[in-house]
Design an enzyme around this catalytic site. Structure first.
Site, PDB file in Angstrom:
ATOM      1  N   TYR A 209      -9.962  -4.866  -6.397  1.00  0.00           N
ATOM      2  CA  TYR A 209      -9.095  -4.310  -5.367  1.00  0.00           C
ATOM      3  C   TYR A 209      -7.728  -4.991  -5.411  1.00  0.00           C
ATOM      4  O   TYR A 209      -7.626  -6.211  -5.447  1.00  0.00           O
ATOM      5  CB  TYR A 209      -9.758  -4.526  -4.023  1.00  0.00           C
ATOM      6  CG  TYR A 209      -9.053  -3.949  -2.830  1.00  0.00           C
ATOM      7  CD1 TYR A 209      -8.867  -2.579  -2.697  1.00  0.00           C
ATOM      8  CD2 TYR A 209      -8.606  -4.781  -1.808  1.00  0.00           C
ATOM      9  CE1 TYR A 209      -8.239  -2.050  -1.577  1.00  0.00           C
ATOM     10  CE2 TYR A 209      -7.989  -4.266  -0.683  1.00  0.00           C
ATOM     11  CZ  TYR A 209      -7.799  -2.903  -0.579  1.00  0.00           C
ATOM     12  OH  TYR A 209      -7.186  -2.388   0.528  1.00  0.00           O
ATOM     13  N   HIS A 210      -6.658  -4.172  -5.428  1.00  0.00           N
ATOM     14  CA  HIS A 210      -5.275  -4.641  -5.500  1.00  0.00           C
ATOM     15  C   HIS A 210      -4.920  -5.207  -6.869  1.00  0.00           C
ATOM     16  O   HIS A 210      -4.068  -6.093  -6.979  1.00  0.00           O
ATOM     17  CB  HIS A 210      -4.979  -5.680  -4.415  1.00  0.00           C
ATOM     18  CG  HIS A 210      -4.898  -5.097  -3.036  1.00  0.00           C
ATOM     19  ND1 HIS A 210      -4.972  -5.873  -1.892  1.00  0.00           N
ATOM     20  CD2 HIS A 210      -4.769  -3.815  -2.606  1.00  0.00           C
ATOM     21  CE1 HIS A 210      -4.878  -5.087  -0.828  1.00  0.00           C
ATOM     22  NE2 HIS A 210      -4.758  -3.828  -1.236  1.00  0.00           N
TER      23      HIS A 210
ATOM     24  N   TYR B 259      -1.358   4.393   1.621  1.00  0.00           N
ATOM     25  CA  TYR B 259      -2.411   4.794   0.677  1.00  0.00           C
ATOM     26  C   TYR B 259      -2.218   6.239   0.210  1.00  0.00           C
ATOM     27  O   TYR B 259      -3.162   6.872  -0.249  1.00  0.00           O
ATOM     28  CB  TYR B 259      -3.806   4.661   1.264  1.00  0.00           C
ATOM     29  CG  TYR B 259      -4.406   3.273   1.245  1.00  0.00           C
ATOM     30  CD1 TYR B 259      -3.659   2.157   0.903  1.00  0.00           C
ATOM     31  CD2 TYR B 259      -5.739   3.077   1.571  1.00  0.00           C
ATOM     32  CE1 TYR B 259      -4.220   0.894   0.897  1.00  0.00           C
ATOM     33  CE2 TYR B 259      -6.309   1.814   1.569  1.00  0.00           C
ATOM     34  CZ  TYR B 259      -5.545   0.727   1.233  1.00  0.00           C
ATOM     35  OH  TYR B 259      -6.113  -0.519   1.228  1.00  0.00           O
TER      36      TYR B 259
ATOM     37  N   TRP C 128      -4.212   5.576   5.843  1.00  0.00           N
ATOM     38  CA  TRP C 128      -4.405   4.138   6.070  1.00  0.00           C
ATOM     39  C   TRP C 128      -3.388   3.597   7.062  1.00  0.00           C
ATOM     40  O   TRP C 128      -3.636   2.652   7.793  1.00  0.00           O
ATOM     41  CB  TRP C 128      -4.296   3.398   4.733  1.00  0.00           C
ATOM     42  CG  TRP C 128      -4.348   1.915   4.865  1.00  0.00           C
ATOM     43  CD1 TRP C 128      -5.448   1.120   4.974  1.00  0.00           C
ATOM     44  CD2 TRP C 128      -3.218   1.019   4.926  1.00  0.00           C
ATOM     45  NE1 TRP C 128      -5.089  -0.197   5.090  1.00  0.00           N
ATOM     46  CE2 TRP C 128      -3.734  -0.286   5.066  1.00  0.00           C
ATOM     47  CE3 TRP C 128      -1.835   1.206   4.885  1.00  0.00           C
ATOM     48  CZ2 TRP C 128      -2.907  -1.401   5.147  1.00  0.00           C
ATOM     49  CZ3 TRP C 128      -1.009   0.087   4.967  1.00  0.00           C
ATOM     50  CH2 TRP C 128      -1.548  -1.196   5.098  1.00  0.00           C
TER      51      TRP C 128
ATOM     52  N   HIS D 293      -3.347   0.261  -6.516  1.00  0.00           N
ATOM     53  CA  HIS D 293      -4.612   0.743  -5.966  1.00  0.00           C
ATOM     54  C   HIS D 293      -5.342   1.677  -6.935  1.00  0.00           C
ATOM     55  O   HIS D 293      -5.775   2.773  -6.569  1.00  0.00           O
ATOM     56  CB  HIS D 293      -4.385   1.420  -4.619  1.00  0.00           C
ATOM     57  CG  HIS D 293      -4.015   0.444  -3.538  1.00  0.00           C
ATOM     58  ND1 HIS D 293      -2.731  -0.061  -3.404  1.00  0.00           N
ATOM     59  CD2 HIS D 293      -4.738  -0.153  -2.562  1.00  0.00           C
ATOM     60  CE1 HIS D 293      -2.694  -0.912  -2.396  1.00  0.00           C
ATOM     61  NE2 HIS D 293      -3.902  -0.993  -1.867  1.00  0.00           N
TER      62      HIS D 293
ATOM     63  N   CYS E 221       0.818  -1.217   0.000  1.00  0.00           N
ATOM     64  CA  CYS E 221       0.000   0.000   0.000  1.00  0.00           C
ATOM     65  C   CYS E 221       0.850   1.264   0.000  1.00  0.00           C
ATOM     66  O   CYS E 221       0.684   2.149   0.856  1.00  0.00           O
ATOM     67  CB  CYS E 221      -0.970   0.013   1.166  1.00  0.00           C
ATOM     68  SG  CYS E 221      -2.266  -1.213   1.013  1.00  0.00           S
TER      69      CYS E 221
END
Length: 847
Positions: free
Chosen positions: A704-705, A489, A507, A790, A445
């Site tokens: 997501y990811h 993030y 995050w 992301h 992240c």
């Protein structure tokens, strides 16, 4: 604070104790770390020496509990009754290593290639004959559990209808040297025979191959290389329909409105199952898949068990082309046909109600799909397996792609001080793995920026204050100075000055106060920007700063300035000089906040924003797209362009050398780690028309990811998704999409121009560069090498070049003088002909 990120696998649906044991492992789509943390959960801290320690809570807030649907494979495990297995060779003298052992339900028995006497050399093949045609979408490989010898390393998967004719590999890749089960996905299609070919032993210990169990997964409802058929003029009829108590007529499944529906008759005396609904396309055409959207208002009538049959005359229907059972939820379902058929009529027959609530059937929408025309919809290559989930990627010189996950290859958590990385050779498809320890940085992240000299700067994440550098010239990682503000993030971009700017990131490292700071390329140190408070750039997410300052869309311009154009609806100009400053730049037209959407610079000073949602998760995503033009002066001009066909959040977008923008994956209702509500149909936006066109569908959900990157040959890599530990939505793989500008209708590659002669490896801003081509071209473009994570890639931008023709196939290119137009760094230089077909790129460093 969470202590687990996943739930136990539900076993009740599995058929045998052997299969029960395998299924728990089968939902792990990637291998566990080779050292440290092999038994850790996905949410743990760090113990001595950097290894995860389950005694300690994690050091940063992490994601919510994985949703229930993430622990179940999206495709059913096919029943193995009647199957047989054969191998190119097997050990029978020194042990019982017969091929049949992979189907016996016991991980204690194995197939092993011949090793006594003179060992049979690699490659080795293992072939499963299902003795019937079935739609299959993945092979689940369970290595032997009692000994390392023979674990499959590099592999390929082939399919056949007759056991004699085998096409190109549908999947290939590299597996890690461990005992966990591996799910090897590919495009869903009908086959009788599935062959696993081992071309290396994972540990290089010898010319051996082995397997404890092999399972196959069936139809996930996501066939590749199909496109939706236009429904104009179609009609629908049903075996029965409700008209007295509601307007439940069959025609509602074709009206484009998911809030209207067909319902079997329920007033008075309900008619018993089965119920059928038939689509008349009015003419015969090729069709290969059906999409079923359940009603959104309540569960009654959701179809459970079903069959699909077809007819050319509306009277005679053949054997089913698809059968199965859909889950009792409101997500869109698919049925992949066992073969492409030519038909006018397609009939969906419901034999059970999914929740057993009554003798009812219903449908909100029904769509049919046909094989994609490569010249208009592009095509997908084989699925390539990775030894990790590629959560972050960066394009490197030498035709390579750098990828990384977290401390684990399939999970994250804590602040462990190391990262699992991999590099894919785009020419061969080979993937090599490395664990990076020396920077003491778990780079899950992160923020990413590709520097002017080609190095990749990675900041924050699980080790929230750390910053690391990857140098592709030496293939080495090193640490740089820590940030002043710990983050995860966050967003990053390179500045026109060659420095790097970072903003946001609650995050990790505490919530709030993630104001701007700048990393100096000259000193390798950070300075804070007290005049750039993050509060002016946040969305109104109900979770507050933890979500509201994430994944910002940043576009660097002249003089070290940056336009922050999302995901907040408010746009802002940011100056990074001195203490910095923020100036409001208007709203993004009528857009709401669009978290987990993205922005792409498709031309000089022109950007496209796509999708997103008003909150990070658990809210409806948008189909909207907007253009933002910076060329008119101080205030950007934002305008709504054509909508996407699909609402998307967690998608990825890529600018192509012709200025069009491709968008991949995403969910209409974003939920981390879930494959529900996935959009499997990519779209391409054309700036000339402002319209989106549907492309050939993907074989694997990318939510997501997940990541996407433009490649030097003009194709696009799309991969990843998941990283949720013991779950079924880890996608440790990727595939390459070939856009339609490279293909003829038969799928062969179009003749493309080529850059010939010498192209300088490095050019200065304002330089003129002579180039030659093998044929006449009409345009040139630089596309900056991107770095994605992301849903965000702030590095990519397309810079069309002005040029002078100096001969029949010779040109002089003008490199922009302003480093705010062409940021310093590595670019892909493309030449395009009059039909928009791009050359293969040459890599050029600008600045």
């Amino acid at each position: 604070m969470l202590t687990r990120l996943f739930r136990p696998v539900p076993y009740g649906r599995l058929r045998s104790t052997g299969l029960i044991a395998l299924a728990l492992a089968a939902v792990v789509a990637a291998l566990l770390p080779l050292t440290g943390g092999g038994q850790a959960t996905a949410a743990i801290g760090a113990g001595p020496g950097g290894a995860p320690d389950p005694r300690h809570p994690m050091a940063a807030p992490h994601e919510p509990v994985v949703p229930a649907d993430a622990v179940e494979p999206s495709a059913p495990v096919l029943p193995r009754d009647g199957w047989t297995a054969t191998a190119s060779d097997e050990e029978t003298a020194a042990e019982n290593g017969r091929a049949a052992n992979v189907l016996d339900g016991s991980t204690a028995t194995i197939w092993h290639s011949k090793w006594s006497g003179t060992a049979a050399p690699l490659p080795h093949t293992l072939t499963v004959d299902m003795h019937r045609t079935a739609v299959v979408s993945a092979l689940v490989y369970q290595p032997r559990t009692t000994n390392a010898n023979g674990r499959v390393g590099s592999y390929a998967i082939h399919l056949s209808a007759d056991g004699t004719t085998w096409g190109a590999a549908v999947a290939s890749g590299t597996l890690g040297d461990d005992a966990t089960a591996k799910t090897l996905s590919f495009a869903a299609q009908g086959a009788r025979y599935v062959r696993l070919t081992a071309t290396s032993e994972a540990g290089g210990r010898g010319p051996w191959s082995a397997a404890a169990e092999i399972n196959l997964l069936g139809d996930p409802g996501s066939p590749a290389s199909v496109v939706d058929l236009a429904r104009t003029g179609w009609t629908a009829t049903a075996s029965d329909q409700e008209t007295a108590a509601s307007s439940g007529v069959a025609a509602n499944v074709l009206d484009g409105d998911p809030d209207t529906l067909w319902h079997s008759r329920y007033s008075g005396t309900a008619l018993p199952l089965p119920h059928s609904i038939t689509i008349d396309m009015k003419s015969a055409r090729a069709v290969s898949a059906l999409t079923y959207q359940p009603r959104r208002s309540g569960g009654n009538g959701r179809i459970g068990a079903y069959t699909v049959t077809t007819s050319t005359d509306g009277t005679t229907y053949g054997t089913p082309v698809a059968t199965g059972t859909w889950k009792d939820d409101d997500t869109v379902k698919g049925a992949t046909f066992s073969r492409t058929v030519t038909a006018r009529y397609v009939r969906l027959t419901a034999t059970t109600e999914a929740g057993r609530r009554g003798p009812w059937s219903s449908a909100a929408e029904i769509r049919l799909s046909a094989p994609a025309n490569p010249a208009t919809a592009g095509s997908w290559g084989r699925v390539t397996g990775f030894p990790l989930v590629p959560v972050a990627t960066a394009l490197l010189p030498g035709n390579k792609l750098l990828a990384w996950s977290a401390y684990g290859v399939d999970r994250f958590g804590g602040s462990n001080g190391y990262t699992q990385t991999a590099i894919m050779d785009l020419g061969t498809g080979a993937v090599t793995q490395r664990r990076v320890d020396n920077t003491r940085h778990d780079m899950f992240c992160p923020g990413i920026a590709v520097l002017g000299d080609g190095r990749v700067l990675v900041t924050g994440g699980s080790n929230a204050e750390r910053a690391s550098l990857y140098d592709p010239a030496t293939d080495t990682w090193s640490a740089t100075s820590d940030m002043n503000i710990a983050r995860g993030y966050q967003a990053m971009t390179l500045l026109s000055t060659g420095d790097a700017f970072v903003l946001g990131g609650s995050w990790s490292g505490g919530r709030g106060g993630k104001d701007g700071e700048v990393w100096s390329v000259a000193t390798g140190t950070w300075r804070t920007l007290p005049g750039v408070p993050v509060t002016t750039t946040m969305t109104a997410d109900p979770a507050g700063p933890y979500r509201a300052d994430n994944h910002q869309w940043l576009h660097a311009t002249s003089g070290g300035r940056v336009l922050q154009l999302g995901p907040s609806k408010q746009m802002n100009w940011i100056s990074t000089q001195g203490d910095g400053s923020v100036t409001a730049a208007g709203t993004r037209a009528d857009s709401a906040d669009a978290m987990n959407g993205n922005a792409v610079a498709y031309d000089i000073g022109k950007l496209l924003t796509l999708g997103g949602a008003s909150a990070y998760e658990n809210t409806t995503a948008t189909r909207r797209a907007y253009t933002v033009d910076l060329n008119g002066g101080g205030t950007p001009v934002a305008a709504r362009t054509g909508d996407m066909d699909f609402a998307r959040s967690f998608s990825n977008s890529v600018v192509m050398p012709d200025g069009k923008v491709a968008v991949f994956g995403g969910q209409s209702y974003p939920v981390p780690f879930s494959d529900a509500t996935s959009s499997l149909t990519p779209e391409i936006w054309d700036p000339a028309t402002g319209r989106f066109t549907r492309m050939a569908s993907m074989a694997v959900p990318r939510n997501y990811h997940s990541v996407a990157n433009l490649l030097p040959d003009g194709r696009i890599f799309s991969g990843g998704g998941g990283l949720c530990g013991d779950c079924a939505t880890n996608h440790a793989d990727g595939a390459v999409f070939t856009p339609p500008y490279l293909l003829d209708a038969d799928g062969t590659e179009r003749t493309r121009p080529a850059l010939t002669g010498t192209v300088p490896a490095r050019v200065a801003h304002g330089a003129t560069v002579p180039v030659t081509t093998d044929s006449e071209v009409t345009s040139f473009a630089l596309v900056r090498a991107g770095a994605a994570t992301h849903s965000t890639d702030n590095d990519q931008r397309r810079v069309p070049l002005t040029f002078t023709r100096t001969g029949p196939a010779s040109y002089t290119l003008d490199i922009p003088t302003d480093p705010g137009v062409a940021l310093p760094g590595t670019y892909l230089l493309f030449a395009l002909d009059a039909a928009g077909v791009p050359s293969k790129a040459r890599m050029v460093r600008v600045g």
